[in-house]
Motif scaffolding. Structure first.
Motif, PDB file in Angstrom:
ATOM      1  N   THR A  92       6.744 -11.063  -0.640  1.00 56.59           N
ATOM      2  CA  THR A  92       6.786 -10.063  -1.507  1.00 56.59           C
ATOM      3  C   THR A  92       6.281  -8.779  -0.971  1.00 56.59           C
ATOM      4  N   ARG A  93       5.303  -8.777  -0.008  1.00 56.45           N
ATOM      5  CA  ARG A  93       4.560  -7.808   0.623  1.00 56.45           C
ATOM      6  C   ARG A  93       5.360  -6.748   1.218  1.00 56.45           C
ATOM      7  N   PHE A  95       7.958  -5.471  -0.035  1.00 56.57           N
ATOM      8  CA  PHE A  95       8.430  -4.608  -0.675  1.00 56.57           C
ATOM      9  C   PHE A  95       7.359  -3.471  -1.215  1.00 56.57           C
ATOM     10  N   THR A  96       5.988  -4.027  -0.818  1.00 53.14           N
ATOM     11  CA  THR A  96       4.987  -3.182  -1.305  1.00 53.14           C
ATOM     12  C   THR A  96       4.392  -2.547  -0.065  1.00 53.14           C
ATOM     13  N   ARG A  97       4.836  -2.603   1.202  1.00 57.12           N
ATOM     14  CA  ARG A  97       4.492  -2.027   2.263  1.00 57.12           C
ATOM     15  C   ARG A  97       5.239  -0.647   2.375  1.00 57.12           C
ATOM     16  N   VAL A  98       6.222  -0.407   1.739  1.00 61.51           N
ATOM     17  CA  VAL A  98       6.996   0.742   2.001  1.00 61.51           C
ATOM     18  C   VAL A  98       6.175   1.999   1.671  1.00 61.51           C
ATOM     19  N   CYS A 100       6.478   4.724   0.038  1.00 65.12           N
ATOM     20  CA  CYS A 100       6.948   5.380  -1.306  1.00 65.12           C
ATOM     21  C   CYS A 100       5.935   4.334  -2.377  1.00 65.12           C
ATOM     22  N   CYS A 101       5.377   3.288  -1.896  1.00 66.16           N
ATOM     23  CA  CYS A 101       4.745   2.399  -2.812  1.00 66.16           C
ATOM     24  C   CYS A 101       3.239   3.077  -3.226  1.00 66.16           C
ATOM     25  N   PRO A 102       2.958   2.936  -4.567  1.00 63.30           N
ATOM     26  CA  PRO A 102       1.710   3.598  -4.802  1.00 63.30           C
ATOM     27  C   PRO A 102       0.509   2.734  -4.209  1.00 63.30           C
ATOM     28  N   LYS A 103      -0.516   3.649  -3.784  1.00 60.03           N
ATOM     29  CA  LYS A 103      -1.657   3.099  -2.997  1.00 60.03           C
ATOM     30  C   LYS A 103      -2.333   2.052  -3.555  1.00 60.03           C
ATOM     31  N   ARG A 106      -0.209  -1.238  -2.772  1.00 61.54           N
ATOM     32  CA  ARG A 106       0.507  -1.039  -1.592  1.00 61.54           C
ATOM     33  C   ARG A 106      -0.023  -2.369  -0.518  1.00 61.54           C
ATOM     34  N   LEU A 110       3.042  -9.673  -4.832  1.00 64.88           N
ATOM     35  CA  LEU A 110       3.627  -9.305  -6.087  1.00 64.88           C
ATOM     36  C   LEU A 110       3.443 -10.739  -7.184  1.00 64.88           C
TER      37      LEU A 110
END
Length: 508
Positions: A92-93, A95-98, A100-103, A106, A110
């Motif tokens: 799932t990381r 999806f959170t490394r883009v 636009c993901c909140p810091k 990031r 998930l």
């Protein structure tokens, strides 16, 4: 025939005989055996009670630890969220490394974040500015604090030597892992006094894990002074003992809570200016030489070689798991489909037997099974060739298949495993629908049934052989690297010795 045989006439027992038989039964009871069984039962009950009371000591004797490091929430996380350890959620990381993901989230996992919100996984809380006072003790002593939370090992502070019990300061920062759940055990904080042999518990307190997380999330109200109960209730003090704690998020300079390395392994170190620096393991080992306990440098394998062997092992393990998984699924799937088709053909064969016996349709399952049972008893062991009503041939069965066109219209379509529920579960099941070409497919696959055991044996031999051969390849590669590195070491030593002798020869 009208006369009764003497051994068939019921014998009547008189009251005197029954009393004699009862007395003999009482004499047959062994009082010593009853006493032994009673003593054994008492010993077992006492042993169980002692095990329950001193469970921690029993665990120490069995495992070397005084607690089981697992809770019900750990079991839920491992079985339901991690699929019994097969899924870590690291996928799932991506999806959170883009960008636009909140810091705040990031690069996070998930699955673990969802577990935190549900109270299944833990948050990190830091305890600092630790001060205890008004301890139930009358002289200077060596004090320390023990903190226990959930099923984790106890955490102890450094020893505060020769301190007065009125006020004792501790410089440590203690990090706890707590869940936001009412099922989480309360945090137990105990102040202890160290003796030459063992230690004494002076006072303790229990604080809810959810309360600690609440206080840690309030930056303006995170310092609390909490009452502590004396372990010995007979002590009378003018004022109760207390402990001062500041709760907050971890303030580690390396920011380890948000450290998620893309590589398989990395090392993060803090710098003097308050920042941190990330190294790969190979860079880290080149930067910091390995030393023995006397400070001398020692030799270790090159990280590049270890990573190469690790990649080989990972490749072999992935291939083995893929073969084990997909091959097993293929075999199980084929066997299931083969049994399904065979059940459809068998059911159609039963209908053919009823058709050849000129039975009226629709026919119920019970008369159909009775007909099959009677035919089996009639022809078992006779060697009758197929083609008779009780043993129809494939051509006869094919005519009543959906593709043959002679299936009785009044009879419901055949379903596989339709009689399974009636025979074994006691209630009918709808069964699985049969394909129109199941008869031809069963006739085709029947010739290959003898190869199924052979295929299973070959499959398991491949699975075992891949693992064994892969381990041998890795072992051979490891020995080859060891020989190459040993040869390089000898050559470097020889070159160094030659240079040293040349430098000595130049000396006047």
């Amino acid at each position: 025939p009208g006369s009764k045989q003497p051994w068939l006439v019921p014998h009547r027992i008189c009251p005197f005989q029954s009393s004699v038989i009862g007395a003999m039964g009482l004499l047959a009871i062994n009082p010593l055996e009853i006493a032994n069984q009673t003593v054994v039962l008492i010993v077992v009950v006492v042993a169980l009670l002692l095990m329950c009371k001193y469970w921690d000591r029993v665990l120490v004797a069995l495992t070397g630890d005084d607690r089981i490091h697992a809770t019900g929430l750990d079991c839920v996380w491992f079985t339901c969220f991690r699929c019994c350890g097969t899924c870590s959620g690291d996928w799932t990381r991506c999806f959170t490394r883009v960008p636009c993901c909140p810091k705040r989230i990031r690069g996070v996992n998930l699955l673990q974040e969802a577990g935190k919100l549900l109270g299944i996984t833990s948050y990190t809380v830091e305890l600092k500015n630790i001060v205890v006072g008004d301890l139930p003790f009358d002289r200077r002593a060596d004090f320390y604090i023990c903190v226990e939370c959930s099923a984790n090992p106890p955490i102890v502070t450094a020893l505060a030597e020769e301190k007065l019990p009125k006020v004792v300061h501790f410089p440590e920062k203690i990090t706890l892992r707590l869940r936001w759940s009412p099922l989480e055990e309360a945090v137990r904080i105990t102040v202890k006094e160290l003796n030459v042999l063992g230690s004494n518990d002076l006072c303790h307190c229990h604080v809810s894990a959810m309360s600690i997380l609440d206080w840690a999330g309030s930056p303006h109200d995170c310092m609390k002074r909490i009452e502590m109960k004396a372990v010995d209730p007979s002590l009378e003090r003018e004022t109760p003992a207390w402990i001062l704690l500041e709760f907050g998020e971890p303030m580690d300079g390396r920011d380890l809570d948000h450290f998620h390395s893309r590589a398989s392994a990395a090392v993060r170190t803090a710098t003097k200016d308050g920042h941190y620096q990330d190294f790969s393991v190979a860079q880290f080992k080149n930067e910091y030489t390995l030393l023995d306990n006397t400070g001398h440098a020692i030799q270790e394998p090159l990280e590049e070689d270890l990573q190469g062997l690790s990649r080989m092992l990972s490749c072999i393990s992935a291939s083995h798991k893929a073969l084990l998984c997909w091959g097993g699924l293929a075999i199980v799937g084929y066997v299931f489909i083969r049994v399904w088709i065979g059940a459809c053909y068998r059911r159609t064969r039963w209908v053919t037997m009823a058709y050849l016996h000129n039975m009226s349709f629709p026919i119920a399952s019970m008369p159909l099974r009775k007909l099959v049972h009677d035919c089996h008893n009639q022809l078992a062991g006779t060697g009758t060739a197929p083609g008779v009503p009780c043993r129809p041939s494939y051509e006869q069965v094919f005519q009543l298949c959906p593709a043959g066109g002679m299936y009785p219209p009044a009879q419901p379509p055949v379903h596989a495993f339709q009689d399974f529920g009636e025979r074994w579960l006691g209630f009918p099941l709808p069964g699985l629908p049969c394909h129109p070409g199941s008869c031809e497919l069963n006739h085709t696959l029947k010739d290959y049934d003898i190869y199924i055991p052979l295929a299973a044996v070959i499959y398991f031999a491949l699975v075992c052989g891949l693992r064994v051969c892969g381990n041998e390849v890795v072992r051979a590669r490891k020995h080859s690297l060891q020989r190459a590195r040993a040869e390089e070491t000898r050559r470097m030593s020889a070159e160094l010795a030659t240079k040293r002798r040349q430098s000595w020869s130049l000396l006047p």
